[in-house]
Write an enzyme that holds these catalytic residues in place. Structure first.
Site, PDB file in Angstrom:
ATOM      1  N   CYS A   1      -0.888  -4.589  -6.200  1.00 14.57           N
ATOM      2  CA  CYS A   1      -1.646  -5.739  -5.507  1.00 14.57           C
ATOM      3  C   CYS A   1      -0.623  -7.161  -5.607  1.00 14.57           C
ATOM      4  O   CYS A   1       0.439  -7.056  -6.333  1.00 14.57           O
ATOM      5  CB  CYS A   1      -2.785  -6.295  -6.605  1.00 14.57           C
ATOM      6  SG  CYS A   1      -4.065  -5.305  -6.513  1.00 14.57           S
TER       7      CYS A   1
ATOM      8  N   GLU B   1      -0.798 -10.082  -6.840  1.00 15.15           N
ATOM      9  CA  GLU B   1      -0.651 -10.925  -8.176  1.00 15.15           C
ATOM     10  C   GLU B   1       0.105 -10.074  -9.028  1.00 15.15           C
ATOM     11  O   GLU B   1       0.934 -10.707  -9.887  1.00 15.15           O
ATOM     12  CB  GLU B   1      -2.211 -11.026  -8.817  1.00 15.15           C
ATOM     13  CG  GLU B   1      -3.106 -11.724  -8.147  1.00 15.15           C
ATOM     14  CD  GLU B   1      -3.855 -10.834  -7.093  1.00 15.15           C
ATOM     15  OE1 GLU B   1      -5.280 -11.312  -6.710  1.00 15.15           O
ATOM     16  OE2 GLU B   1      -3.420  -9.801  -6.538  1.00 15.15           O
TER      17      GLU B   1
ATOM     18  N   CYS C   1      -8.357  -9.245  -8.089  1.00 16.62           N
ATOM     19  CA  CYS C   1      -9.421  -7.738  -8.568  1.00 16.62           C
ATOM     20  C   CYS C   1      -9.445  -7.586 -10.130  1.00 16.62           C
ATOM     21  O   CYS C   1      -8.775  -8.597 -10.907  1.00 16.62           O
ATOM     22  CB  CYS C   1      -9.015  -6.695  -8.112  1.00 16.62           C
ATOM     23  SG  CYS C   1      -7.223  -5.886  -8.647  1.00 16.62           S
TER      24      CYS C   1
ATOM     25  N   GLU D   1       0.722  -1.038  -0.008  1.00 13.77           N
ATOM     26  CA  GLU D   1       0.258  -0.002   0.156  1.00 13.77           C
ATOM     27  C   GLU D   1       0.709   1.178  -0.184  1.00 13.77           C
ATOM     28  O   GLU D   1       1.996   1.123   0.271  1.00 13.77           O
ATOM     29  CB  GLU D   1      -0.924  -0.056   1.176  1.00 13.77           C
ATOM     30  CG  GLU D   1      -1.944  -1.147   1.067  1.00 13.77           C
ATOM     31  CD  GLU D   1      -2.740  -1.123   2.292  1.00 13.77           C
ATOM     32  OE1 GLU D   1      -3.653  -1.955   2.341  1.00 13.77           O
ATOM     33  OE2 GLU D   1      -2.498  -0.653   3.253  1.00 13.77           O
ATOM     34  N   ASN D   2       0.338   2.363  -0.202  1.00 11.59           N
ATOM     35  CA  ASN D   2       0.897   3.804  -0.597  1.00 11.59           C
ATOM     36  C   ASN D   2       0.092   4.728   0.198  1.00 11.59           C
ATOM     37  O   ASN D   2      -1.227   4.726   0.227  1.00 11.59           O
ATOM     38  CB  ASN D   2       0.974   3.988  -1.852  1.00 11.59           C
ATOM     39  CG  ASN D   2       1.810   5.418  -2.009  1.00 11.59           C
ATOM     40  OD1 ASN D   2       1.393   6.307  -1.966  1.00 11.59           O
ATOM     41  ND2 ASN D   2       3.281   5.077  -2.804  1.00 11.59           N
ATOM     42  N   ALA D   3       0.489   5.638   0.797  1.00 16.64           N
ATOM     43  CA  ALA D   3      -0.262   6.723   1.464  1.00 16.64           C
ATOM     44  C   ALA D   3      -1.306   7.364   0.483  1.00 16.64           C
ATOM     45  O   ALA D   3      -2.277   7.778   0.801  1.00 16.64           O
ATOM     46  CB  ALA D   3       0.499   7.786   2.259  1.00 16.64           C
TER      47      ALA D   3
END
Length: 155
Positions: free
Chosen positions: A67, A69, A100, A58-60
């Site tokens: 993801c 995958e 997703c 993740e990123n801010a």
């Protein structure tokens, strides 16, 4: 969707399913998820029999994360793989953690409609799908087959 958790042996042997699960669990444990607290791991089997893994990062600036995958596919390409033979995604919770939409399309770039996509939690494989079930009537590399000469007239 399959009606059992075991993928048919003709698609993927039980021993290989368990190996993919083991690798995906390790990847899930490395996820960087300070915002969602929802770690996901993925393991991709390539045409050479090698397993490549990825985890979500993740990123801010929330939409800029990656993801699991996608990370596994990048690792596969970096190692010289060009075809996905199987993928396993590990995520926690009651609902199945399937790839997703964006990852389905990324997987399709390297896989055929019969690709087994296994979905698991930390303990076991819960279900499996084919790529065709997850992304029916998909657009892929075969749709872009050259119909004209490069830099030449159509025809």
């Amino acid at each position: 969707m399959s009606d059992t958790s075991d993928c048919p042996p003709e698609l993927l042997a039980e021993e290989l399913q368990q190996e993919l699960l083991k690798f995906a669990r390790v990847a899930q444990g490395q996820a960087y998820v300070p915002y969602s607290k929802f770690p996901v791991g993925a393991a991709v089997l390539d045409e050479h029999g090698k397993i490549h893994t990825g985890c979500n990062v993740e990123n801010a600036s929330y939409p800029l994360g990656t993801c699991a995958e996608s990370g596994a596919l990048s690792a596969m390409v970096l190692a010289g793989g060009r075809q996905v033979r199987a993928v396993l995604v590990v995520g926690d919770g009651e609902a199945l953690v399937t790839p997703c939409g964006g990852c389905r399309q990324k997987l399709r770039e390297f896989a055929a409609a019969d690709l087994p996509v296994l979905v698991a939690d930390r303990q076991h494989i819960r279900h499996w799908f084919t790529m065709g079930e997850l992304l029916p009537s998909s657009f892929g590399p075969d749709n872009l087959a050259m119909t004209r000469e490069p830099n030449g007239p159509a025809g």
